[in-house]
Design an enzyme around this catalytic site. Structure first.
Site, PDB file in Angstrom:
ATOM      1  N   PHE A   1     -52.345 -13.112   6.996  1.00  0.00           N
ATOM      2  CA  PHE A   1     -52.253 -12.072   7.819  1.00  0.00           C
ATOM      3  C   PHE A   1     -53.976 -11.457   7.840  1.00  0.00           C
ATOM      4  CE2 PHE A   1     -49.088  -9.197  10.656  1.00  0.00           C
ATOM      5  CZ  PHE A   1     -48.529  -9.707  10.680  1.00  0.00           C
TER       6      PHE A   1
ATOM      7  N   GLN B   1     -51.699   4.723  12.041  1.00  0.00           N
ATOM      8  CA  GLN B   1     -52.364   2.947  12.615  1.00  0.00           C
ATOM      9  C   GLN B   1     -52.085   2.948  14.038  1.00  0.00           C
ATOM     10  OE1 GLN B   1     -50.311  -0.768  10.418  1.00  0.00           O
ATOM     11  NE2 GLN B   1     -52.801  -0.359   9.884  1.00  0.00           N
TER      12      GLN B   1
ATOM     13  N   HIS C   1     -51.920   0.155  16.420  1.00  0.00           N
ATOM     14  CA  HIS C   1     -52.003  -1.286  16.236  1.00  0.00           C
ATOM     15  C   HIS C   1     -52.637  -2.114  17.364  1.00  0.00           C
ATOM     16  CE1 HIS C   1     -50.136  -6.030  16.273  1.00  0.00           C
ATOM     17  NE2 HIS C   1     -50.205  -5.152  15.211  1.00  0.00           N
TER      18      HIS C   1
ATOM     19  N   LEU D   1     -44.686  -4.191  21.073  1.00  0.00           N
ATOM     20  CA  LEU D   1     -45.540  -4.757  20.259  1.00  0.00           C
ATOM     21  C   LEU D   1     -45.893  -5.985  20.029  1.00  0.00           C
ATOM     22  CD1 LEU D   1     -47.574  -4.100  17.430  1.00  0.00           C
ATOM     23  CD2 LEU D   1     -45.882  -4.933  16.141  1.00  0.00           C
TER      24      LEU D   1
ATOM     25  N   GLU E   1     -48.378  -9.592  14.552  1.00  0.00           N
ATOM     26  CA  GLU E   1     -50.134  -9.879  14.081  1.00  0.00           C
ATOM     27  C   GLU E   1     -50.376 -11.470  14.251  1.00  0.00           C
ATOM     28  OE1 GLU E   1     -51.841  -7.191  11.683  1.00  0.00           O
ATOM     29  OE2 GLU E   1     -52.902  -8.471  10.311  1.00  0.00           O
TER      30      GLU E   1
ATOM     31  N   ARG F   1     -56.155  -3.712  10.949  1.00  0.00           N
ATOM     32  CA  ARG F   1     -55.949  -3.003  12.093  1.00  0.00           C
ATOM     33  C   ARG F   1     -57.485  -2.042  12.800  1.00  0.00           C
ATOM     34  NH1 ARG F   1     -49.306  -2.989  10.997  1.00  0.00           N
ATOM     35  NH2 ARG F   1     -49.328  -5.445  11.441  1.00  0.00           N
TER      36      ARG F   1
ATOM     37  N   HIS G   1     -48.559   3.026  15.859  1.00  0.00           N
ATOM     38  CA  HIS G   1     -47.316   2.090  15.628  1.00  0.00           C
ATOM     39  C   HIS G   1     -47.099   2.757  13.850  1.00  0.00           C
ATOM     40  CE1 HIS G   1     -46.107  -1.951  14.457  1.00  0.00           C
ATOM     41  NE2 HIS G   1     -46.791  -2.526  13.508  1.00  0.00           N
TER      42      HIS G   1
ATOM     43  N   ARG H   1     -52.760   0.812   6.780  1.00  0.00           N
ATOM     44  CA  ARG H   1     -52.344   0.274   6.125  1.00  0.00           C
ATOM     45  C   ARG H   1     -52.157  -0.995   6.329  1.00  0.00           C
ATOM     46  NH1 ARG H   1     -47.122  -2.158   7.801  1.00  0.00           N
ATOM     47  NH2 ARG H   1     -47.340  -1.809   9.480  1.00  0.00           N
TER      48      ARG H   1
HETATM   49  C1  LIG Z   1     -42.498  -3.817  16.442  1.00  0.00           C
HETATM   50  C2  LIG Z   1     -42.498  -3.380  14.819  1.00  0.00           C
HETATM   51  C3  LIG Z   1     -43.427  -4.575  14.486  1.00  0.00           C
HETATM   52  C4  LIG Z   1     -43.499  -4.374  12.662  1.00  0.00           C
HETATM   53  N1  LIG Z   1     -43.576  -5.020  12.514  1.00  0.00           N
HETATM   54  C5  LIG Z   1     -44.094  -5.237  10.165  1.00  0.00           C
HETATM   55  C6  LIG Z   1     -43.957  -6.357   9.932  1.00  0.00           C
HETATM   56  O1  LIG Z   1     -44.239  -7.217  10.274  1.00  0.00           O
HETATM   57  N2  LIG Z   1     -44.674  -5.981   8.656  1.00  0.00           N
HETATM   58  C7  LIG Z   1     -44.349  -4.778   7.839  1.00  0.00           C
HETATM   59  O2  LIG Z   1     -45.056  -5.038   6.721  1.00  0.00           O
HETATM   60  N3  LIG Z   1     -44.322  -3.930   8.380  1.00  0.00           N
HETATM   61  C8  LIG Z   1     -44.128  -3.729  10.656  1.00  0.00           C
HETATM   62  N4  LIG Z   1     -43.813  -2.297  11.019  1.00  0.00           N
HETATM   63  C9  LIG Z   1     -43.246  -1.915  10.573  1.00  0.00           C
HETATM   64  C10 LIG Z   1     -42.633  -1.531   9.934  1.00  0.00           C
HETATM   65  O3  LIG Z   1     -41.227  -2.202   9.782  1.00  0.00           O
HETATM   66  C11 LIG Z   1     -42.084   0.042   9.766  1.00  0.00           C
HETATM   67  O4  LIG Z   1     -43.200   0.834   9.057  1.00  0.00           O
HETATM   68  C12 LIG Z   1     -40.768   0.535   8.799  1.00  0.00           C
HETATM   69  O5  LIG Z   1     -39.949  -0.659   8.735  1.00  0.00           O
HETATM   70  C13 LIG Z   1     -40.291   1.900   8.022  1.00  0.00           C
HETATM   71  O6  LIG Z   1     -38.902   1.221   7.582  1.00  0.00           O
HETATM   72  P1  LIG Z   1     -38.182   2.667   6.807  1.00  0.00           P
HETATM   73  O7  LIG Z   1     -37.097   2.299   6.015  1.00  0.00           O
HETATM   74  O8  LIG Z   1     -39.414   3.848   6.409  1.00  0.00           O
HETATM   75  O9  LIG Z   1     -37.660   3.483   8.246  1.00  0.00           O
HETATM   76  P2  LIG Z   1     -36.883   2.985   9.561  1.00  0.00           P
HETATM   77  O10 LIG Z   1     -36.882   1.874   9.260  1.00  0.00           O
HETATM   78  O11 LIG Z   1     -38.112   3.436  10.762  1.00  0.00           O
HETATM   79  O12 LIG Z   1     -35.344   3.417   9.455  1.00  0.00           O
HETATM   80  C14 LIG Z   1     -35.579   4.409   9.225  1.00  0.00           C
HETATM   81  C15 LIG Z   1     -34.182   5.587   9.534  1.00  0.00           C
HETATM   82  O13 LIG Z   1     -34.211   6.856   9.096  1.00  0.00           O
HETATM   83  C16 LIG Z   1     -33.345   7.474   9.883  1.00  0.00           C
HETATM   84  N5  LIG Z   1     -33.210   8.039  10.516  1.00  0.00           N
HETATM   85  C17 LIG Z   1     -34.768   9.041  10.927  1.00  0.00           C
HETATM   86  N6  LIG Z   1     -34.392  11.031  10.840  1.00  0.00           N
HETATM   87  C18 LIG Z   1     -33.334  10.615  10.758  1.00  0.00           C
HETATM   88  C19 LIG Z   1     -32.892  11.909  10.973  1.00  0.00           C
HETATM   89  N7  LIG Z   1     -33.067  13.095  10.980  1.00  0.00           N
HETATM   90  N8  LIG Z   1     -31.329  12.285  10.093  1.00  0.00           N
HETATM   91  C20 LIG Z   1     -30.598  10.463  10.040  1.00  0.00           C
HETATM   92  N9  LIG Z   1     -31.402   9.824   9.823  1.00  0.00           N
HETATM   93  C21 LIG Z   1     -32.784   9.789  10.366  1.00  0.00           C
HETATM   94  C22 LIG Z   1     -32.832   5.870  11.334  1.00  0.00           C
HETATM   95  O14 LIG Z   1     -31.590   6.348  11.712  1.00  0.00           O
HETATM   96  C23 LIG Z   1     -33.635   5.174  10.346  1.00  0.00           C
HETATM   97  O15 LIG Z   1     -31.700   4.574  10.051  1.00  0.00           O
HETATM   98  C24 LIG Z   1     -43.618  -3.084  12.627  1.00  0.00           C
HETATM   99  C25 LIG Z   1     -43.303  -2.155  12.821  1.00  0.00           C
HETATM  100  C26 LIG Z   1     -42.989  -1.449  14.320  1.00  0.00           C
HETATM  101  C27 LIG Z   1     -42.549  -0.879  14.988  1.00  0.00           C
END
Ligand SMILES: Cc1cc2nc3c(=O)[nH]c(=O)nc-3n(C[C@H](O)[C@H](O)[C@H](O)COP(=O)(O)OP(=O)(O)OC[C@H]3O[C@@H](n4cnc5c(N)ncnc54)[C@H](O)[C@@H]3O)c2cc1C
Ligand code: SF4
Ligand code: SF4
Ligand code: FES
Lengths: 246, 602
Positions: free
Chosen positions: B121, B234, B236, B250, B253, B309, B380, B415
């Site tokens: 990656f 970021q 993407h 998306l 990558e 990126r 992203h 990142r």
């Molecule tokens: C399409 C895509 C592909 C990606 N691919 C990769 C990859 O291959 N490798 C990598 O490392 N990263 C990747 N990323 C980035 C990574 O997926 C995210 O940064 C990461 O999943 C974020 O996880 P998190 O647990 O912080 O939050 P999230 O998974 O965004 O979860 C947030 C949670 O908080 C809750 N929430 C938010 N606000 C509130 C509120 N006010 N009250 C109650 N609940 C709330 C939501 O309901 C949810 O459950 C990708 C992102 C995208 C969009």
């Protein structure tokens, strides 16, 4: 060009189809139309969605009567010269508009025994598995929990056997555990007794609607049914299996 | 007095993505009672969409890899304004966290000798991303979910937190509403963990879902916590650009990791034209070497498509601006070409990138095994977020912890792909552990009823107003403006215009009205989300104005170079008397042995 969408409006008590007209442009999917209608004329129209790319399984609905993901159904694949009906999944109680109460699924899953791995293969606490040994399980693990298979299955949809029957999604889940090369748990008794796999008469409707193209019936349900038969009617097969340790 | 249902937990985790789930599991394992709140159903959080993989220096594919290489790759990717301690902990602990997932039932792709397979990656020197095809996020979230439901965690689905409740300085609970009937709920907690994800919905073109409205960032900010690095967004490089309805979705990558190349409308592979000095030694000198790298040749350097990126996104932007873009304003990403190299190329692509194949086939009528894709930058990820202590993930407020995308520090100015999923499990675990410890050492605080009354009243105001804007329209206007003025290329003048624009939008948001009743009403939910979007948009804009240089995710046309004095601090925002106050937080000095690691890695 404009098209008409007949969308179910109403709460848990009951609802009716309401027509909305909105502009259709190239590449649009049904979920785009719903969003456009929210922004133009019905901001209180309830629907679930998250990824808009067929990855989260939130936007399940019945489009012209067929269980589908709204975000993956392009308008150029359906006849939009006629009103397009969008209704919630029928196998679950409605909450409002297109949102249904799917909490039953989460309850069922909790009752299925969790993953229990064998002792690690290596000193550092890791295991060795060949790709060919995990291909099948990976197919099951593609499931996005859209519950469309649950929606289409007549045992739930028409016969309301929610109390006795776990539904195709949970057979896929159980199969993923049972066929996991590292798993040592046994879930066969409850498949028959608590999760009602016997009700399935292999109509394959679930396989047809699965947006992840999981071959639910052939690869998950039938092998599980075979195991149930083995365990319950064939003591010899059971013994052999004990030695094989899956 | 409004009616509330009250819940009590030792530790309350807000967010059920990878970070929140991992935190909840850890806290629960420590023996405290745990509540977990999420806006959607369980298993639907943004994490489910992650594709390419999670970075952990296990060395399964290339045994030259170890934490020191991962650490220095992360620091280089972040242009050295990362929190070094977080980068160090992350690099050291990620392998253990990934192996733990396997013990909980995750089924990663395998190497020939039966270990967890790792892929290349951008910005990672060796193949480092543990993955499952291109649906790694699904595997991560499902594994944690299926493990977590047997841990005695109380899950509150489709519940949205609208404010943090305080007792003096300390956070002692939250106020929330449930989606189904719009009823208010109060959660009392000894410790609160924010794991609410990102802010992508502040921009028009984004890979993020409706949930990415910066709630955790805004909740923490309004409670008085500090946010840092908010200027670093970021973009993407590869989002879909056509048809319009899928713009921003998306394209992993992983496509480039498997050998995909970028070309402009003249058919030129433009990435070879501009290789930053920091990466010169690590980049392939010709296409042939680049191809060998993607096929696992350990002597080859990576192709320029796999540069970081921020850089790739800017190169694409440049091609499009110079008139060498594709018909719909992107460039071409070509994986079909590998048929020149591999006998079963079409099958190989479908096996390695199944959901990309599916996504383009179904949404764009395009077969990626025969035809190049059109791609362009999409919003992203936000590197910035709640300022936390590296070891404990404690915010600057007692009782409040943060982890995952809404926390900040590990990524610096940019990142690396794959570093987020590993961040979630490494720091999710730590947040859960230290939040549980805090809960064991402190009793419940006292809620402020006046605060609760004020907040619920404010939340209900949109129903009492008539003739105001539709909240969806205000949201679209905000997204258009942020995209145009605080996007991938920034200048002072436009950002000042954005600040003025934000004032106008705030006014409209405060006057917007919603129709229908309170049951499951997306218009109302959007009206409440708007406040968060406006807060984070302002924080992004003010921080971006303050950083008068270009670095990582921030590119300033008026200050196109990297400036050494800006490498000495992070920019922080904090609410003081209702105003956003900007300050500089000096970067802590890196210990000599870590400096030595960076030098050694070159
Ligand atoms: C399409 C895509 C592909 C990606 N691919 C990769 C990859 O291959 N490798 C990598 O490392 N990263 C990747 N990323 C980035 C990574 O997926 C995210 O940064 C990461 O999943 C974020 O996880 P998190 O647990 O912080 O939050 P999230 O998974 O965004 O979860 C947030 C949670 O908080 C809750 N929430 C938010 N606000 C509130 C509120 N006010 N009250 C109650 N609940 C709330 C939501 O309901 C949810 O459950 C990708 C992102 C995208 C969009
Ligand atoms: S095959 Fe079985 S589970 Fe699937 S729809 Fe038919 S009856 Fe239901
Ligand atoms: S098995 Fe298929 S149809 Fe059923 S829930 Fe999973 S993805 Fe949906
Ligand atoms: S919105 Fe995620 S599957 Fe449709």
């Amino acid at each position: 060009m404009k098209a008409t969408f007949s969308i179910r409006r109403g709460g848990s008590e009951g609802g009716e189809l309401v027509d909305y007209r909105t502009e259709v442009t190239e590449g649009m999917v049904v979920l785009d139309a719903v969003h456009q209608i929210q922004a133009e004329s019905a901001p209180d129209l309830a629907c679930r969605w998250n990824c808009k790319a067929g990855k989260c399984g939130s936007c399940s609905a019945e489009i012209n009567g067929k269980p589908k993901l709204m975000c993956m159904t392009r308008l150029d694949t359906i006849d939009i010269t006629q009103p397009v009906t969008i209704e919630p999944m029928r196998a679950f109680p409605p909450i409002k508009d297109l949102a249904t109460d799917v909490s039953w699924n989460f309850e069922v899953k909790k009752r299925i025994k969790k993953f229990k791995p064998r002792k690690p293969d290596a000193e550092d606490g890791t295991w060795r598995m060949q790709q060919s040994d995990v291909d099948r399980v990976q197919e099951f693990r593609k499931c996005i929990e859209c519950f469309l298979c649950q929606d289409v299955c007549h045992v739930l949809r028409d016969h309301n056997k929610h109390a006795e029957f776990a539904g195709p999604r949970h057979y896929v889940y159980t199969a993923a555990l049972e066929m996991h090369p590292l798993d040592t748990e046994n879930r066969i008794d409850e498949l028959k007794n608590d999760f009602g796999i016997g009700y399935c008469n292999i109509t394959k409707c679930c396989t047809k609607v699965c947006p992840e193209h999981i071959t639910i019936t052939d690869n998950a349900i039938i092998p599980l049914k075979e195991r149930v038969v083995d365990e319950h009617f064939d003591p010899l097969a059971k013994l052999v299996k004990l030695f094989r340790k899956k | 007095m409004t009616d509330y249902t009250t819940f009590e937990h030792d530790v309350l985790v807000i967010g059920a993505g990878g970070a929140g789930l991992r935190a909840a599991i850890e806290a629960s394992a420590a023996g405290v009672s745990v509540g977990l709140i999420c806006k959607s159903l369980l298993g639907k959080a943004h994490t489910v969409m992650a594709e390419g993989g999670m970075a952990a220096a296990m060395g399964n594919v290339d045994d030259r890899d170890n934490w020191r290489v991962h650490f220095s790759d992360t620091m280089r990717g972040g242009q050295y304004v990362n929190n070094w301690r977080m980068a160090e902990l992350h690099a050291k602990e990620a392998p253990e966290r990934v192996r733990e997932l396997e013990a909980w039932g995750a089924v990663f792709d395998r190497t020939k000798d039966g270990k967890i397979l790792q892929r290349n990656f951008g910005g990672h020197r060796y193949p480092r991303l543990a993955h499952v095809g291109d649906r790694t996020g699904l595997e991560l979230i499902r594994t944690l979910q299926d493990h977590g439901i047997h841990q005695g965690i109380d899950v509150h689905m489709e519940v949205t937190v609208i404010s943090l409740l305080k007792d003096g300085d300390r956070v002692v609970g939250v106020l929330a509403y449930e989606r189904e009937h719009g009823r208010f709920r109060i959660f009392k907690a000894k410790a609160v963990v924010l794991a609410t994800g990102g802010v992508g919905r502040a921009f028009k073109i984004t890979s993020n879902s409706w949930e990415g409205t910066g709630d955790g960032h805004a909740l923490a900010y309004h409670a008085g916590a500090e946010l840092i690095d908010m200027e670093f967004i970021q973009f993407h490089p590869t989002g879909m650009v056509w048809p319009p309805s899928v713009r921003g979705i998306l394209v992993t990558e992983g496509v480039r990791g498997e050998g995909g190349i970028l070309k402009n409308s003249e058919g030129k592979r433009f990435m070879f034209d501009d290789i930053p000095p920091l990466y010169k030694d690590q980049t392939a000198s010709d296409p042939e070497e680049g191809w060998r790298y993607t096929q696992g040749d350990k002597t080859a350097n990576r192709p320029p498509e796999l540069l970081t990126r921020d850089h790739v996104a800017r190169c694409i932007n440049r091609e499009v601006k110079a008139g060498r873009g594709s018909p719909h304003g992107g460039v071409y990403l070509d994986i079909a070409w590998i048929k020149e190299k591999l006998p079963n190329a079409a099958e190989h692509i479908k096996k390695k990138l199944p959901s990309m194949y599916h996504q383009f086939m179904q949404l764009a009528n395009l077969d990626i095994t025969t035809t190049p894709m059109e791609v362009g930058p999409t919003t992203h990820y936000i590197m910035g977020g709640i300022r936390v202590d590296a070891d404990t993930q404690a915010s600057t407020l007692p009782g409040l912890f943060a982890c995952g995308e809404c926390a900040s520090g590990i990524n610096g100015a940019n990142r690396l792909g794959g570093n987020s999923l590993s961040d979630l499990i490494v720091f999710g675990k730590r947040a859960g552990e230290y939040a549980a410890q805090f809960a064991q050492q402190n009793g419940h605080g006292t809620m402020d009823n006046a605060q609760i009354e004020r907040e619920t009243k404010r939340a209900l105001e949109p129903f009492d107003r008539e003739g105001g804007d539709n909240p969806f329209v205000v949201q679209h206007d905000l997204q258009d403006m942020m995209q145009a003025k605080v996007g991938i290329v920034r200048v002072e003048e436009e950002m000042q215009e954005a600040l003025a624009g934000l004032r106008g939008l705030k006014d409209r948001a405060e006057k917007c009205s919603v129709t229908g009743n309170i049951d499951y009403n997306p218009g109302w939910h959007t009206a409440l989300d708007l406040r968060n979007l406006l807060t984070v948009s302002e924080a992004i804009t003010r921080s971006a104005i303050e950083r008068k240089e270009s670095r990582g995710g921030q590119f300033r046309e008026d200050y196109p170079n990297k400036e050494p004095e800006f490498a000495k601090f992070n920019i922080s925002v904090k609410e003081v008397n209702g105003e956003m106050q900007i300050s500089h937080v000096p970067l802590p000095e890196m210990p000599a042995e870590l400096k030595a690691v960076i030098e050694e890695m070159g």
